[in-house]
Design a protein around this motif. Structure first.
Motif, mmCIF file in Angstrom:
data_model
loop_
_atom_site.group_PDB
_atom_site.id
_atom_site.type_symbol
_atom_site.label_atom_id
_atom_site.label_comp_id
_atom_site.label_asym_id
_atom_site.label_seq_id
_atom_site.Cartn_x
_atom_site.Cartn_y
_atom_site.Cartn_z
ATOM 1 N N PRO A 602 0.489 -0.798 0.060
ATOM 2 C CA PRO A 602 -0.259 -0.008 0.284
ATOM 3 C C PRO A 602 0.990 1.674 -0.179
ATOM 4 C CG PRO A 602 -0.724 -1.537 1.496
ATOM 5 C CD PRO A 602 0.643 -2.371 1.508
ATOM 6 N N ILE A 603 0.430 2.733 -0.392
ATOM 7 C CA ILE A 603 0.917 3.567 -0.638
ATOM 8 C C ILE A 603 0.753 3.928 0.586
ATOM 9 C CG2 ILE A 603 1.199 5.762 -1.522
ATOM 10 C CD1 ILE A 603 0.429 4.919 -4.393
ATOM 11 N N GLY A 604 -0.082 3.897 1.311
ATOM 12 C CA GLY A 604 -1.025 4.492 2.871
ATOM 13 C C GLY A 604 -1.879 4.317 2.796
ATOM 14 N N LEU A 605 -2.629 5.146 3.722
ATOM 15 C CA LEU A 605 -3.829 5.414 3.593
ATOM 16 C C LEU A 605 -4.856 6.878 4.316
ATOM 17 C CD1 LEU A 605 -4.163 2.942 7.321
ATOM 18 C CD2 LEU A 605 -4.406 1.874 5.457
ATOM 19 N N PHE A 606 -5.861 6.733 3.371
ATOM 20 C CA PHE A 606 -7.410 7.768 3.291
ATOM 21 C C PHE A 606 -7.412 7.555 5.046
ATOM 22 C CE2 PHE A 606 -7.121 6.340 -1.299
ATOM 23 C CZ PHE A 606 -6.496 7.036 -1.646
ATOM 24 N N SER A 607 -7.445 9.226 4.842
ATOM 25 C CA SER A 607 -7.601 9.740 6.280
ATOM 26 C C SER A 607 -9.044 9.510 6.243
ATOM 27 C CB SER A 607 -7.341 10.969 6.779
ATOM 28 O OG SER A 607 -7.575 11.601 5.728
ATOM 29 N N ASP A 608 -9.975 10.067 5.432
ATOM 30 C CA ASP A 608 -11.254 10.191 5.828
ATOM 31 C C ASP A 608 -12.383 8.306 5.637
ATOM 32 O OD1 ASP A 608 -10.623 10.224 2.760
ATOM 33 O OD2 ASP A 608 -11.834 12.087 2.109
ATOM 34 N N ARG A 609 -10.890 7.641 5.077
ATOM 35 C CA ARG A 609 -11.954 6.244 4.780
ATOM 36 C C ARG A 609 -11.907 5.711 6.250
ATOM 37 N NH1 ARG A 609 -12.195 5.537 -1.409
ATOM 38 N NH2 ARG A 609 -12.017 8.214 -1.953
ATOM 39 N N PHE A 610 -12.420 4.511 6.130
ATOM 40 C CA PHE A 610 -12.640 3.033 6.330
ATOM 41 C C PHE A 610 -12.005 1.935 6.165
ATOM 42 C CE2 PHE A 610 -15.829 6.079 7.945
ATOM 43 C CZ PHE A 610 -15.343 6.496 9.651
ATOM 44 N N GLY A 611 -11.355 1.459 7.174
ATOM 45 C CA GLY A 611 -11.263 -0.012 7.159
ATOM 46 C C GLY A 611 -10.633 -0.744 5.485
ATOM 47 N N LEU A 612 -10.935 -1.605 3.984
ATOM 48 C CA LEU A 612 -10.294 -1.838 3.554
ATOM 49 C C LEU A 612 -10.536 -0.916 2.177
ATOM 50 C CD1 LEU A 612 -11.430 -5.422 2.493
ATOM 51 C CD2 LEU A 612 -9.423 -4.348 4.155
ATOM 52 N N ASP A 613 -11.469 0.122 2.575
ATOM 53 C CA ASP A 613 -11.278 0.942 1.602
ATOM 54 C C ASP A 613 -10.756 2.709 2.019
ATOM 55 O OD1 ASP A 613 -13.250 2.245 -0.248
ATOM 56 O OD2 ASP A 613 -14.310 3.711 0.645
ATOM 57 N N ALA A 614 -9.925 2.828 3.284
ATOM 58 C CA ALA A 614 -9.007 3.515 3.545
ATOM 59 C C ALA A 614 -7.162 3.030 2.685
ATOM 60 C CB ALA A 614 -9.028 3.602 4.549
ATOM 61 N N ILE A 615 -7.302 1.816 2.006
ATOM 62 C CA ILE A 615 -6.289 1.342 1.710
ATOM 63 C C ILE A 615 -5.340 1.671 0.739
ATOM 64 C CG2 ILE A 615 -4.264 -0.312 1.343
ATOM 65 C CD1 ILE A 615 -6.337 -2.109 3.018
ATOM 66 N N CYS A 616 -4.691 2.678 0.078
ATOM 67 C CA CYS A 616 -4.636 3.423 -0.990
ATOM 68 C C CYS A 616 -3.195 2.344 -1.748
ATOM 69 C CB CYS A 616 -4.104 4.418 -0.190
ATOM 70 S SG CYS A 616 -3.484 5.683 -1.634
ATOM 71 N N ILE A 617 -3.129 2.426 -3.126
ATOM 72 C CA ILE A 617 -3.152 1.273 -4.223
ATOM 73 C C ILE A 617 -2.966 2.085 -5.008
ATOM 74 C CG2 ILE A 617 -2.308 -0.999 -4.695
ATOM 75 C CD1 ILE A 617 -3.564 -2.187 -1.977
ATOM 76 N N SER A 618 -1.851 1.660 -5.601
ATOM 77 C CA SER A 618 -0.828 1.901 -7.147
ATOM 78 C C SER A 618 -2.017 0.851 -7.613
ATOM 79 C CB SER A 618 0.223 2.667 -6.997
ATOM 80 O OG SER A 618 0.412 1.457 -8.167
ATOM 81 N N ILE A 619 -2.302 1.990 -8.951
ATOM 82 C CA ILE A 619 -3.081 1.044 -9.702
ATOM 83 C C ILE A 619 -2.385 -0.232 -11.277
ATOM 84 C CG2 ILE A 619 -4.777 0.777 -11.578
ATOM 85 C CD1 ILE A 619 -5.721 3.850 -11.296
ATOM 86 N N ASP A 620 -1.297 0.244 -10.734
ATOM 87 C CA ASP A 620 0.253 -0.229 -11.856
ATOM 88 C C ASP A 620 0.163 -2.195 -11.163
ATOM 89 O OD1 ASP A 620 -0.119 1.193 -13.995
ATOM 90 O OD2 ASP A 620 1.753 2.458 -13.251
ATOM 91 N N SER A 621 -0.049 -1.846 -9.929
ATOM 92 C CA SER A 621 1.210 -2.420 -9.179
ATOM 93 C C SER A 621 -0.564 -3.863 -9.138
ATOM 94 C CB SER A 621 0.946 -2.502 -7.516
ATOM 95 O OG SER A 621 0.166 -1.925 -7.231
ATOM 96 N N VAL A 622 -1.334 -3.521 -9.490
ATOM 97 C CA VAL A 622 -2.677 -4.483 -9.426
ATOM 98 C C VAL A 622 -2.359 -4.641 -10.274
ATOM 99 C CG1 VAL A 622 -4.964 -4.638 -8.731
ATOM 100 C CG2 VAL A 622 -4.086 -3.060 -7.157
ATOM 101 N N MET A 623 -2.368 -4.062 -11.720
ATOM 102 C CA MET A 623 -2.783 -4.798 -13.080
ATOM 103 C C MET A 623 -2.035 -5.680 -13.038
ATOM 104 S SD MET A 623 -5.279 -3.294 -14.331
ATOM 105 C CE MET A 623 -5.060 -3.708 -16.616
ATOM 106 N N ARG A 624 -0.637 -6.137 -12.370
ATOM 107 C CA ARG A 624 0.215 -7.164 -13.327
ATOM 108 C C ARG A 624 -0.286 -7.982 -11.620
ATOM 109 N NH1 ARG A 624 4.190 -3.088 -10.948
ATOM 110 N NH2 ARG A 624 4.098 -4.289 -8.566
ATOM 111 N N LEU A 625 -1.009 -8.463 -11.170
ATOM 112 C CA LEU A 625 -2.138 -10.059 -10.931
ATOM 113 C C LEU A 625 -3.121 -9.877 -11.887
ATOM 114 C CD1 LEU A 625 -2.831 -8.519 -7.641
ATOM 115 C CD2 LEU A 625 -1.042 -9.733 -8.166
ATOM 116 N N PRO A 626 -3.215 -11.782 -12.096
ATOM 117 C CA PRO A 626 -3.858 -12.064 -12.986
ATOM 118 C C PRO A 626 -5.367 -11.695 -12.926
ATOM 119 C CG PRO A 626 -3.156 -13.638 -11.843
ATOM 120 C CD PRO A 626 -2.557 -12.675 -10.836
ATOM 121 N N ALA A 627 -6.046 -11.441 -14.136
ATOM 122 C CA ALA A 627 -7.073 -10.821 -13.838
ATOM 123 C C ALA A 627 -8.582 -12.075 -13.922
ATOM 124 C CB ALA A 627 -7.608 -10.061 -15.114
#
Length: 638
Positions: A602-627
DNA sequence: TAAACCACGTTGGAGTGTTT
DNA sequence: AAACACTCCAACGTGGTTTA
């Protein structure tokens, strides 16, 4: 509702007819079974509206339906508005008076005349008069006959919903009682107040709302008639009529008339300590303190003034406004035949306010009432029954549904105290019957709330021996004396679906439902379902629904968050985990697994969200995963 | 006293969209 | 067409308060 059309058939309007009566006649004209049916079928709005018309609401729509000017209906319909009662513009009472609305009454002679002299179809000829609904007016001014309030044959009270005012639903013709009562000066006064607002009752009465004035007249009139003990004399219609007139006489000469009355009452006082009760009689004093008298402050003051002139000094709640009705523990203990210490400990346990400043310890009127309820043999009313059991009003209604509690007779408001206690004793039988250390134990009604199990369920579990009673708190009332260990409840009694109070359950560290889990994880119901099905989060079957363990939720969050720092501003090419999974169409199990192995970070946590929704991730890193296979084509666009 | 009102969480079905 | 994923919403059951 705003577009009601006039009904096809009309009825001839009558003067002084209340709105609900007009509606009844419309129903008769259209051959409906009841006014509610007419509304339902022809107009197409719900039953509720009929009761609204009875309370004087929706009169404009009624006028449009009937094709009658709204002002006519308005003028002759009793209307309930924010606790006050009006008829047209005349204020009848500034507080709700249940006795003034309960039944409709009729004058049989007027109804017979209607048949002869009014036009239109026969069924619609008899009309009700607005003044018949004014409770203190007991006779028909035109025929000097007592208004009929119930069917002579079957004793049903005359209902406002009866379509034909001449007959009860059984078909009996309402008969005049034959009792002739000439409308006295009192009734005439009320009538003139109603019709033209004429003021001939003196400065005191004329300022009061009509029904309040009538109450004052009846109270003082009955005191004038029967002397000191007028409360015990039955109030027949004829007597009420006379009382009204006498009351008018007393009160129109304000305040001298009242002084004279008090003088007369005092003349009959026997020997003894000259308190207000002895001087003026208990009836008048009770009436002033608890009944209609509470709305009549000036009258109250006059009595005080008169009492002051008598030169006597006693402590009476009428004179001593401070601590009205406060009762000492000693008196109460004697009255209830219980030990004073026990009373004290119950009061302490219930955190009742004890008055200790002067004299012996005393309880407030409310607390004293509570004690009386707690220790009396007969309990009056559901609310008191709930108090006796130490549960809320609503919890009691659930006990009703399960037939665990019932009044002495069907539809009665009285409950047998010992029978209520038996319910408690049945629970206590299952315990060791020894008071225990109260640490860590919770009273049964609170257990019900905290663990989201209904009270009947818990009672059934205790009776069947599934749920152990951990201790007894003898100082607490009713079911509050049954102490339960909260952890004992969970494995034994299934949770009810749909009970609120999730946050409480959460704080207790027990299981939470899907909704609470969603909130914690910041995800939707669907996502929660998905990660449950994929085995990322373990769900426990619970009465047909899923429940989650708090520790599992926390563990999941910790895995995903790793040691990310809080970020305030949005990042380019970075989104919340939930959004990313949705937009890249990756499988939750893959993403979580990648986070767990730190394949993506994760890059960081959004301060105004909760739980899994608060976790900030770069799109590119996820795109490497199989769809996900089924989304492969679509996701390639991203 | 009963019923209406408000608040809230859960459930399940309707509806939408996508892929096989 | 069938299967699946997802969202939305009404209905329901519960607790508590107010009103008639």
């Amino acid at each position: 509702m705003n577009t009601v059309q006039p009904l096809p058939l009309r009825v001839r309007p009558a003067s002084n007819e209340p709105g609900y009566a007009l509606l009844n006649r419309l129903a008769l004209r259209h051959e409906a079974n009841s006014a509610a049916d007419l509304i339902e079928q022809i107009v197409g709005v719900g039953y509720k509206w009929f009761t609204e018309v009875q309370r004087g609401q929706g009169l404009e729509q009624l006028a449009r339906l009937a094709g009658v000017p709204a002002a006519d209906i308005f003028r002759s319909t009793m209307r309930f508005d924010k606790g006050s009662i009006f008829m047209g513009d005349t204020l009848l009472a500034d507080r709700f008076m249940v006795n003034s609305i309960r039944y409709g009454r009729v004058c049989p002679f007027c109804l017979v005349e209607d048949m002869d002299y009014r036009g239109g179809p026969d069924v619609c000829r008899p009309t009700r008069r607005a003044i018949w609904d004014i409770a203190p007016i007991v006779s028909c001014p035109k025929h000097n006959a007592v208004l009929i309030s119930a069917c002579d044959s079957c004793h049903q009270p005359v209902g406002k919903a009866w379509l034909d005012p001449r007959r009860c639903p059984e078909g009996h013709l309402l008969q005049a009682t034959g009792e002739i009562v000439t409308s006295g000066a009192g009734e005439q006064y009320l009538l003139s107040r109603l019709e033209c607002g004429a003021a001939i009752g003196g400065e005191f009465l004329d300022r009061l709302p009509v029904l309040t004035a009538a109450r004052a007249m009846i109270g003082l009139g009955r005191a004038r008639m029967h002397g000191r003990d007028w409360e015990s004399v039955d109030a027949s219609p004829a007597e009420l009529s006379t009382a009204l007139s006498l009351g008018l006489e007393v009160l129109s000469d304000w305040p001298k008339g009242v002084f004279n009355l008090l003088d007369d009452l005092r003349r009959d006082a026997g020997k003894g300590r000259p308190g207000p009760n002895r001087l003026y009689g208990k009836s008048l004093m009770r009436w002033l303190q608890y009944g209609a008298g509470t709305m009549l402050k000036p009258l109250h003051d006059i009595v005080l003034q008169h009492y002051a002139q008598s030169g006597t000094r006693t402590r009476h709640s009428l004179l001593d406004q401070k601590n009205i009705g406060w009762i000492s523990l000693r008196t109460l203990a004697e009255e209830l035949q219980i030990d004073r210490e026990r009373l004290r400990s119950v009061a302490d346990d219930m955190q009742m306010a004890l008055h200790l400043d002067e004299g012996p310890p005393k309880l407030s009127p409310e607390a004293a009432h509570y004690m009386r309820v707690l220790f009396s043999d007969v309990v009056r009313g559901r609310k008191a029954a709930a108090e006796r059991l130490g549960i809320s009003f609503l919890q009691l209604s659930h006990l009703f549904k399960h037939d665990l509690v019932s009044p002495i007779w069907r539809n009665s408001i009285y409950y047998d105290g010992p029978t209520l206690d038996k319910l408690v004793l049945q629970c206590l039988e299952k315990s060791s019957r020894r008071p225990l250390n109260k640490e860590g134990l919770t009273p049964l009604p609170e257990v019900s709330y905290l663990t989201k199990r209904s009270l009947p369920t818990l009672l059934a579990a205790i009776k069947a021996g599934h749920l152990a009673v951990a201790g007894i708190n003898e100082a607490a009332p009713g079911l509050r004396s049954v102490l339960i260990r909260i952890e004992d409840v969970r494995p034994v009694v299934p949770r009810l679906p749909g009970l609120r109070g999730t946050s409480v359950a959460e704080s207790l560290g027990v299981f939470v439902g899907p909704q609470a889990a969603q909130l914690r994880l910041g995800i939707s119901a669907g996502v929660l379902l998905r990660i449950t099905q994929k085995g990322i989060l373990r769900a426990f079957p619970w009465n047909g629904t899923r429940a989650y363990r708090n520790q599992d939720l926390n563990a999941l969050l910790n895995v995903c968050r790793s040691d990310a720092v809080v970020i305030q501003s949005p990042q380019p090419d970075a989104l919340s985990l939930v959004e990313i999974v949705k937009r890249t169409r990756r499988a939750w199990e893959h993403v979580i697994e990648a986070l767990r192995t730190q394949e993506i970070v994760p890059i960081g946590l959004f301060s105004d969200r909760f739980g899994l929704d608060a976790i900030c991730i770069s799109i590119d890193s996820v795109m490497r995963l199989p769809a996900l296979p089924q989304y492969r084509r679509k996701s390639s666009k991203l």
